[in-house]
Design an enzyme around this catalytic site. Structure first.
Site, mmCIF file in Angstrom:
data_model
loop_
_atom_site.group_PDB
_atom_site.id
_atom_site.type_symbol
_atom_site.label_atom_id
_atom_site.label_comp_id
_atom_site.label_asym_id
_atom_site.label_seq_id
_atom_site.Cartn_x
_atom_site.Cartn_y
_atom_site.Cartn_z
ATOM 1 N N ILE A 164 -30.095 20.438 -67.867
ATOM 2 C CA ILE A 164 -31.078 19.954 -68.440
ATOM 3 C C ILE A 164 -30.749 20.467 -69.823
ATOM 4 O O ILE A 164 -30.537 22.015 -70.104
ATOM 5 C CB ILE A 164 -32.287 20.325 -67.952
ATOM 6 C CG1 ILE A 164 -32.785 19.837 -67.089
ATOM 7 C CG2 ILE A 164 -33.796 20.854 -69.205
ATOM 8 C CD1 ILE A 164 -33.780 20.716 -65.873
ATOM 9 N N CYS A 165 -30.143 19.891 -70.953
ATOM 10 C CA CYS A 165 -30.202 20.065 -71.915
ATOM 11 C C CYS A 165 -31.181 20.702 -73.483
ATOM 12 O O CYS A 165 -32.037 19.176 -73.612
ATOM 13 C CB CYS A 165 -29.726 18.685 -72.865
ATOM 14 S SG CYS A 165 -28.399 19.542 -74.722
ATOM 15 N N VAL A 166 -31.617 21.764 -73.141
ATOM 16 C CA VAL A 166 -32.922 22.061 -73.974
ATOM 17 C C VAL A 166 -32.349 23.161 -74.321
ATOM 18 O O VAL A 166 -32.001 24.179 -73.456
ATOM 19 C CB VAL A 166 -34.299 22.654 -72.755
ATOM 20 C CG1 VAL A 166 -35.427 23.592 -73.564
ATOM 21 C CG2 VAL A 166 -34.559 20.802 -71.996
#
Length: 163
Positions: free
Chosen positions: A87-89
């Protein structure tokens, strides 16, 4: 333990948690709802998907470092979900993590839900690919690469010429 109690107190049935092998450091989180006006919510309804299953693994030095969070199922496309379910957060990146916020795990899960919707996340329906499980090894490698990219460029999209 406090993070787990915070989730248990939620009365909106937004998320639920199960410990993996009774470990306080490894959670499977069911995200039962995303924005009801989103295509992802529509996908969930059309495919009878009751929840998005996430896994959070907490490091020994939590809350000073973020948990590693990845999608287990269903297989999602776009919405800042990358190879292996990584996840790219920003708030899950070691540099973006703010351990001083109480209930940071709940906040990160809610942020994931909002980011996935904003990024036009969809349930994968491609024959063959939709049934393929995300792998932890692939997610960890993808996340490691992601962290390096953001350390170099910040939270912007690098030029295509840079890979």
């Amino acid at each position: 333990m406090k993070e787990l109690r915070d989730i248990a107190r939620l009365s909106d049935r937004f998320i639920s948690v199960e410990l993996v092998d009774e470990s306080l450091f490894d959670w499977n989180v069911k995200l039962h709802q995303v924005d009801k006006d989103s295509v992802l919510w529509q996908d969930m309804k059309e495919t009878n998907t009751e929840f998005i299953l996430l896994n959070l693994t907490f490091p020994d030095n939590f809350p000073f470092s973020p948990p590693f969070m990845r999608v287990l199922s269903p297989r999602l496309e776009n919405g800042y979900v990358l190879d292996g379910g990584a996840i790219c957060v920003e708030s899950l990146d070691p540099r973006g993590w703010a351990h001083i916020w109480m209930g940071q795990s709940v906040r990160s899960i809610r942020l994931f839900a909002a980011s996935t919707v904003k990024g036009s996340g969809r349930i994968c329906r491609k024959a063959g690919k939709s049934k393929k499980s995300f792998s932890r090894k692939e997610a960890e490698a993808t996340f490691k690469s992601l962290v390096k990219t953001h350390e170099k460029y910040g939270w912007v999209t690098p030029p295509v010429s840079d890979g």
